[in-house]
Structures are given as structure tokens and as C-alpha cells.
Scaffold this motif. Structure first.
Motif, PDB file in Angstrom:
ATOM      1  N   ASP A  16       0.991  -1.149   0.166  1.00  0.00           N
ATOM      2  CA  ASP A  16      -0.109   0.162  -0.310  1.00  0.00           C
ATOM      3  C   ASP A  16       0.263   0.849   0.134  1.00  0.00           C
ATOM      4  O   ASP A  16       0.226   2.516  -0.344  1.00  0.00           O
ATOM      5  N   TYR A  17       1.900   1.170   0.104  1.00  0.00           N
ATOM      6  CA  TYR A  17       3.110   2.461   0.207  1.00  0.00           C
ATOM      7  C   TYR A  17       2.989   3.178  -0.928  1.00  0.00           C
ATOM      8  O   TYR A  17       2.894   4.578  -0.507  1.00  0.00           O
ATOM      9  N   ASP A  18       3.026   2.738  -1.506  1.00  0.00           N
ATOM     10  CA  ASP A  18       2.733   3.942  -2.869  1.00  0.00           C
ATOM     11  C   ASP A  18       1.471   4.856  -3.085  1.00  0.00           C
ATOM     12  O   ASP A  18       1.812   5.998  -4.013  1.00  0.00           O
ATOM     13  N   GLY A  34       4.421  17.225  -1.140  1.00  0.00           N
ATOM     14  CA  GLY A  34       5.817  17.040  -2.433  1.00  0.00           C
ATOM     15  C   GLY A  34       6.352  16.506  -2.385  1.00  0.00           C
ATOM     16  O   GLY A  34       7.427  16.425  -2.259  1.00  0.00           O
ATOM     17  N   TYR A  35       6.038  15.060  -1.705  1.00  0.00           N
ATOM     18  CA  TYR A  35       7.309  13.818  -1.953  1.00  0.00           C
ATOM     19  C   TYR A  35       7.795  14.638  -3.955  1.00  0.00           C
ATOM     20  O   TYR A  35       9.107  13.885  -2.978  1.00  0.00           O
ATOM     21  N   GLY A  36       7.506  14.255  -3.968  1.00  0.00           N
ATOM     22  CA  GLY A  36       8.592  13.747  -6.022  1.00  0.00           C
ATOM     23  C   GLY A  36       9.310  15.370  -5.426  1.00  0.00           C
ATOM     24  O   GLY A  36      10.263  14.292  -5.805  1.00  0.00           O
ATOM     25  N   ILE A  57      20.271   4.186   1.333  1.00  0.00           N
ATOM     26  CA  ILE A  57      19.906   3.382   2.661  1.00  0.00           C
ATOM     27  C   ILE A  57      17.954   3.613   2.912  1.00  0.00           C
ATOM     28  O   ILE A  57      17.490   4.518   2.866  1.00  0.00           O
ATOM     29  N   GLY A  58      17.289   2.072   2.843  1.00  0.00           N
ATOM     30  CA  GLY A  58      16.184   2.117   3.275  1.00  0.00           C
ATOM     31  C   GLY A  58      15.224   2.654   1.638  1.00  0.00           C
ATOM     32  O   GLY A  58      14.668   3.684   2.275  1.00  0.00           O
ATOM     33  N   VAL A  59      15.400   2.053   1.058  1.00  0.00           N
ATOM     34  CA  VAL A  59      14.907   2.751  -0.168  1.00  0.00           C
ATOM     35  C   VAL A  59      13.433   2.258  -0.291  1.00  0.00           C
ATOM     36  O   VAL A  59      13.098   2.763  -0.966  1.00  0.00           O
ATOM     37  N   VAL A  78      20.090  -0.661  -0.213  1.00  0.00           N
ATOM     38  CA  VAL A  78      20.202  -1.125   0.514  1.00  0.00           C
ATOM     39  C   VAL A  78      18.420  -1.095   1.909  1.00  0.00           C
ATOM     40  O   VAL A  78      18.688   0.094   1.486  1.00  0.00           O
ATOM     41  N   GLU A  79      17.868  -2.510   2.137  1.00  0.00           N
ATOM     42  CA  GLU A  79      16.603  -2.036   2.248  1.00  0.00           C
ATOM     43  C   GLU A  79      16.338  -3.137   3.051  1.00  0.00           C
ATOM     44  O   GLU A  79      16.378  -4.364   2.902  1.00  0.00           O
ATOM     45  N   PRO A  80      16.243  -3.239   4.671  1.00  0.00           N
ATOM     46  CA  PRO A  80      15.683  -4.508   5.508  1.00  0.00           C
ATOM     47  C   PRO A  80      14.190  -4.966   5.505  1.00  0.00           C
ATOM     48  O   PRO A  80      14.300  -6.284   5.591  1.00  0.00           O
ATOM     49  N   GLY A 100      19.712  -5.441   4.802  1.00  0.00           N
ATOM     50  CA  GLY A 100      20.768  -4.053   4.951  1.00  0.00           C
ATOM     51  C   GLY A 100      20.477  -3.050   5.626  1.00  0.00           C
ATOM     52  O   GLY A 100      19.121  -2.677   5.924  1.00  0.00           O
ATOM     53  N   ASP A 101      20.772  -2.659   6.949  1.00  0.00           N
ATOM     54  CA  ASP A 101      20.203  -1.271   7.177  1.00  0.00           C
ATOM     55  C   ASP A 101      21.274   0.075   7.571  1.00  0.00           C
ATOM     56  O   ASP A 101      22.539  -0.207   6.894  1.00  0.00           O
ATOM     57  N   PHE A 102      21.460   0.457   8.197  1.00  0.00           N
ATOM     58  CA  PHE A 102      22.422   2.131   8.190  1.00  0.00           C
ATOM     59  C   PHE A 102      23.037   1.699   8.770  1.00  0.00           C
ATOM     60  O   PHE A 102      24.124   1.989   8.937  1.00  0.00           O
ATOM     61  N   LEU A 103      23.298   0.430   9.964  1.00  0.00           N
ATOM     62  CA  LEU A 103      24.676   0.146  10.894  1.00  0.00           C
ATOM     63  C   LEU A 103      25.239  -1.418  10.091  1.00  0.00           C
ATOM     64  O   LEU A 103      25.952  -1.791  10.623  1.00  0.00           O
ATOM     65  N   SER A 117      18.992   9.570   1.422  1.00  0.00           N
ATOM     66  CA  SER A 117      18.185   8.503   2.004  1.00  0.00           C
ATOM     67  C   SER A 117      16.730   9.426   2.518  1.00  0.00           C
ATOM     68  O   SER A 117      17.250  10.537   2.383  1.00  0.00           O
ATOM     69  N   THR A 118      16.009   9.041   1.726  1.00  0.00           N
ATOM     70  CA  THR A 118      13.974   9.589   2.318  1.00  0.00           C
ATOM     71  C   THR A 118      13.736   8.802   3.150  1.00  0.00           C
ATOM     72  O   THR A 118      13.054   7.515   3.467  1.00  0.00           O
ATOM     73  N   TYR A 119      12.991  10.192   4.564  1.00  0.00           N
ATOM     74  CA  TYR A 119      11.649   8.801   4.693  1.00  0.00           C
ATOM     75  C   TYR A 119      12.403   8.000   6.160  1.00  0.00           C
ATOM     76  O   TYR A 119      11.206   6.574   6.046  1.00  0.00           O
TER      77      TYR A 119
END
Ligand SMILES: C[S@@+](CC[C@H](N)C(=O)[O-])C[C@H]1O[C@@H](n2cnc3c(N)ncnc32)[C@H](O)[C@@H]1O
Length: 216
Positions: A16-18, A34-36, A57-59, A78-80, A100-103, A117-119
Motif C-alpha cells: 500500500d506504500y505507493d 510534495g513527495y516527488g 539506504i532504506g529504499v 540497502v533495505e531491511p 541491510g540497514d544504516f548500521l 536516503s528519504t523518510y
């Protein structure tokens, strides 16, 4: 460790994210206002030439990844969350994408021209944010860039006001979110960047989201 903290939530949200970022959920319309443009702002602020290596990171579902690829960058994502990775790869089959993730960043030190990275950065505690910024400082080449966009508040009174407003408008999910996650204040974020060696500047993009542009 931050790896699994919000994985279930994002696995469930993936389909549902999009629709949410397009404004389908009234509770989050202002967060994604204003996401775009915000995503485009991140790409512009990187101000790197085509062919540059950019770590994202966190795509999530790959919306920023698409813009980074269109700018001609070599993108390492990178996306957990497994479900988020599946959505992103469904849209961008050629994206290089790691669990993966930020760490837990699967690229060698000094190998990237930029990090984007966004959000996503607010999923880390302040202590983890500092650890991540120090790791990312090592990951980019000398002169490398870091550009994030994420929810942040100018000061405690603004954070309090936004929480109060969410409750008054009956936005239960948003109100819980504002209390559960680790949304930082501008001054503490500034401090974390400075302590880890970055030169940073901030620009507010909507009532919730700030752009953070840093140079090594
Ligand atoms: C709100 S979504 C943002 C997705 C995308 N970047 C965008 O702008 O639409 C947050 C993403 O961050 C990921 N995430 C959660 N915790 C994380 C962590 N510790 N490190 C990296 N990514 C994380 C989630 O799985 C999710 O895909």
C-alpha cells in the motif's frame, strides 16, 4: 540492533506504500506533501556527475532509486524489509539491492561518491544515528556527499504542537507514530553531523520533512 525493529510494519505496508505517498491516507498527507519534489531535491543536492556511485539506504519501494538511476548514477540500494525489497525489484529489476540497514552497509570504506536516503533515518535512536553517520563518513570518498530528507522538528515546542494536532484531528496512527519513532530536533541533528565530521546544512521541505545536505 536496528535491523528488525520496524520490519513487520514495513512488510505489511509494502503493498500500500505507493498509494500512501500519493496521498491516499489523510493522516499522512502532510507528511508526504510534495513527495516527488522532495525526492528530486535529494538528487539535485547530491550534485554529482552521471556515473557516480551512490548508496541509498532504506529504499522502500524504490521511488528515489528510480530517480537516482535516471540521473545516471550507479546505485547500491540497502533495505531491511523483504516485502519492500520485492516491491522495489518488481519496479526496477536491474537495481542492485541488498538486505541491510544504516548500521549494516555492504560496501567497502571509501567506495561511494554519495549517500542518499528519504523518510528512513528516524527509525534509528539518536545513538544509532550518530553511529550511522560515522560509518557513512567512512563509506564516502574524500569530498563525498550525504543527502537525507526526513521528518524532523525545529524544536521541542513544534514537536509537541504536531503531536497535539495529530490527536485533536483524530489521527490516531500518526499520533502513535510521532510518539513511537525517533524523530529528532534540529539542534540535536546538527550536533550529530558535526560530531561525526560532516559539514551540514538544513532546509525545511514541508511541515514535517527537512532536507539535510552534508559534505565530507
Ligand atoms: C517510510 S519508508 C521510506 C521508503 C523510501 N525511502 C521513500 O522515500 O519512499 C522507510 C523505509 O526505511 C526502511 N527502514 C526501517 N528501518 C531501517 C533501518 N534501520 N535502516 C535502513 N532502513 C530502514 C523501511 O523498511 C522502509 O522501507
Amino acid at each position: 540492533m536496528s535491523r528488525a525493529r520496524f520490519n513487520d510494519l514495513f512488510d505489511q505496508w509494502a503493498d500500500d506504500y505507493d498509494r500512501t505517498v500519493a496521498g491516499s491516507n489523510p493522516e499522512y498527507q502532510e507528511v508526504f506533501q510534495g513527495y516527488g519534489k522532495i525526492l528530486e531535491g535529494v538528487v539535485q543536492e547530491l550534485s554529482l556527475p552521471p556515473g557516480s556511485y551512490v548508496l541509498e539506504i532504506g529504499v522502500g519501494t524504490g521511488n528515489l532509486s528510480r530517480l537516482l538511476l535516471e540521473a545516471g548514477f550507479h546505485v547500491v540500494g540497502v533495505e531491511p524489509s523483504k516485502q519492500m525489497r520485492a516491491r522495489a525489484l518488481g519496479k526496477l529489476p536491474d537495481l542492485t539491492l541488498h538486505e541491510g540497514d544504516f548500521l549494516h552497509i555492504p560496501v567497502p570504506d571509501g567506495s561511494m561518491d554519495g549517500v542518499a536516503s528519504t523518510y528512513a533515518f528516524h527509525h534509528l535512536t539518536d545513538r544509532e544515528k550518530k553511529e550511522a553517520l560515522a560509518l557513512l563518513y567512512k563509506t564516502v570518498k574524500p569530498g563525498g556527499k550525504l543527502v537525507f530528507a526526513d521528518t524532523m522538528f525545529k524544536d521541542e515546542s513544534v514537536r509537541h504542537q504536531m503531536q497535539k494536532e495529530a490527536k485533536e484531528r483524530g489521527f490516531r496512527q500518526l499520533a502513535e507514530d510521532l510518539e513511537r519513532e525517533f524523530y529528532p530536533l534540529l539542534d540535536s541533528m546538527k550536533q550529530l553531523f558535526l560530531e561525526t565530521g560532516w559539514k551540514v546544512r538544513f532546509e525545511q521541505m514541508n511541515r514535517y520533512v527537512w532536507l539535510m545536505a552534508a559534505d565530507k
